[in-house]
Design a protein around this motif. Sequence first.
Motif, PDB file in Angstrom:
ATOM      1  N   GLU A  27       0.815  -1.207   0.000  1.00 48.98           N
ATOM      2  CA  GLU A  27       0.000   0.000   0.000  1.00 48.98           C
ATOM      3  C   GLU A  27       0.851   1.261   0.000  1.00 48.98           C
ATOM      4  O   GLU A  27       0.330   2.363   0.005  1.00 48.98           O
ATOM      5  N   TRP A  67       2.549  -5.242   5.842  1.00 52.06           N
ATOM      6  CA  TRP A  67       1.314  -5.865   6.306  1.00 52.06           C
ATOM      7  C   TRP A  67       1.361  -7.381   6.237  1.00 52.06           C
ATOM      8  O   TRP A  67       0.494  -8.052   6.806  1.00 52.06           O
ATOM      9  N   LYS A 124      -5.544  -4.672   5.066  1.00 49.11           N
ATOM     10  CA  LYS A 124      -4.315  -4.962   4.332  1.00 49.11           C
ATOM     11  C   LYS A 124      -3.589  -6.202   4.847  1.00 49.11           C
ATOM     12  O   LYS A 124      -2.646  -6.672   4.218  1.00 49.11           O
ATOM     13  N   ASP A 154      -7.663  -2.405  11.393  1.00 53.93           N
ATOM     14  CA  ASP A 154      -6.245  -2.677  11.130  1.00 53.93           C
ATOM     15  C   ASP A 154      -5.325  -1.921  12.083  1.00 53.93           C
ATOM     16  O   ASP A 154      -4.188  -2.341  12.322  1.00 53.93           O
TER      17      ASP A 154
END
Length: 373
Positions: free
Chosen positions: A49, A55, A86, A175
Amino acid sequence: MRRKPSTELPRFVIPHPPSSQWRRRHVLFVFTGLLFVLWLLRSRRACPEGDGINWRKYAYSLYATDGATLCHAVLVFDSLAKLGSKADRVLFYPDAWDTVISDSRDRNSQLLVIARDKYDVKLQPIKLLTVEGRTRDGFTGTWQKSVTKLMAFSLGYYDRVIALDSDITLLKPIDELFLLPDTPIALPRAYWYKVDPPPLTSLLMVIKPNLEEFERFKDAIQEGGDTAIVQAHKFDMELVNERFEHSALVLPHRPYALLSGEFRKKNHTAYLGNPWETWDAQKIYDEAKLVHFSDWPLPKPWIMWPLEGLAEIQPDCGGSHQGTCAERKIWKGLYEDFRARRKDICRLLSVPAPDWSKIKASAPGDNSTEVQG
């Protein structure tokens, strides 16, 4: 017109061949450039990302013990995908299952394939953990294997794992919990318990995987548990509290652990965390990240409501059985949404409603996530 003498004409000069030093420098520049490109590509794979966080070091862990819990785990994976999570996703399931779809009725294999191919779930076939001495759950008739959630401690190749129950609805991304300060475990308190402080609840656990810790849990499970604890359906919660009650990082239950039954209660002080705040059902719903279904004696959302039970248990809107209110609208909406997703994603219909008189006659289990109205 005067012609230029030969001394004024431009001359073609044969350049000297590049020196060996220049060639070495050129090769070094090219090699360094290639190394940089390779590093850049590797960094992008590690941080897909582009936010500087790897991640792949984090994962969500769910487990399935039967066809129903398999479907509900897939629903959670679907929510994680739609919310833009993610981290990796891991599913523990019975090793007797497989991903070979034998026919159109082989729903378990179909759901495993959907989890793997559509939601990029890493499938982990295992022998389910079972509390010794446990027979059957009194209401659902299924074997008590919720301690299988503790398999999350075995995922030692991740830096941190979030273990979730599957009878939930995720409303917002979570997350951010992967980035908590370093701690063996973080989890909310069971705010609905009438003790101070309330025990920790295992419906959401942020875990630092540890194989030694996992083996200790396995030993405790295989030894069996106190009869009252096991029959109360909360052995996994009891294990976690015995081990981490005084050392866990406590997450705020608001917004990480809202029970659906909160919308049926009249006193909301425990959830609000103070006696002076005014209860606002829509505000509470809007800020919540996770809702856990708990409305005993009404069954869970994959089982249809007995009409008598619905009339008796639903939010009473200040004593009015006509019309609606924010509490009733939100509460019913949570159940309707779960059932709709179960039908659309899993292609499963709800279980027929049980006999309400038999449910009421049975002793209410002091479940770790059950709340009385």
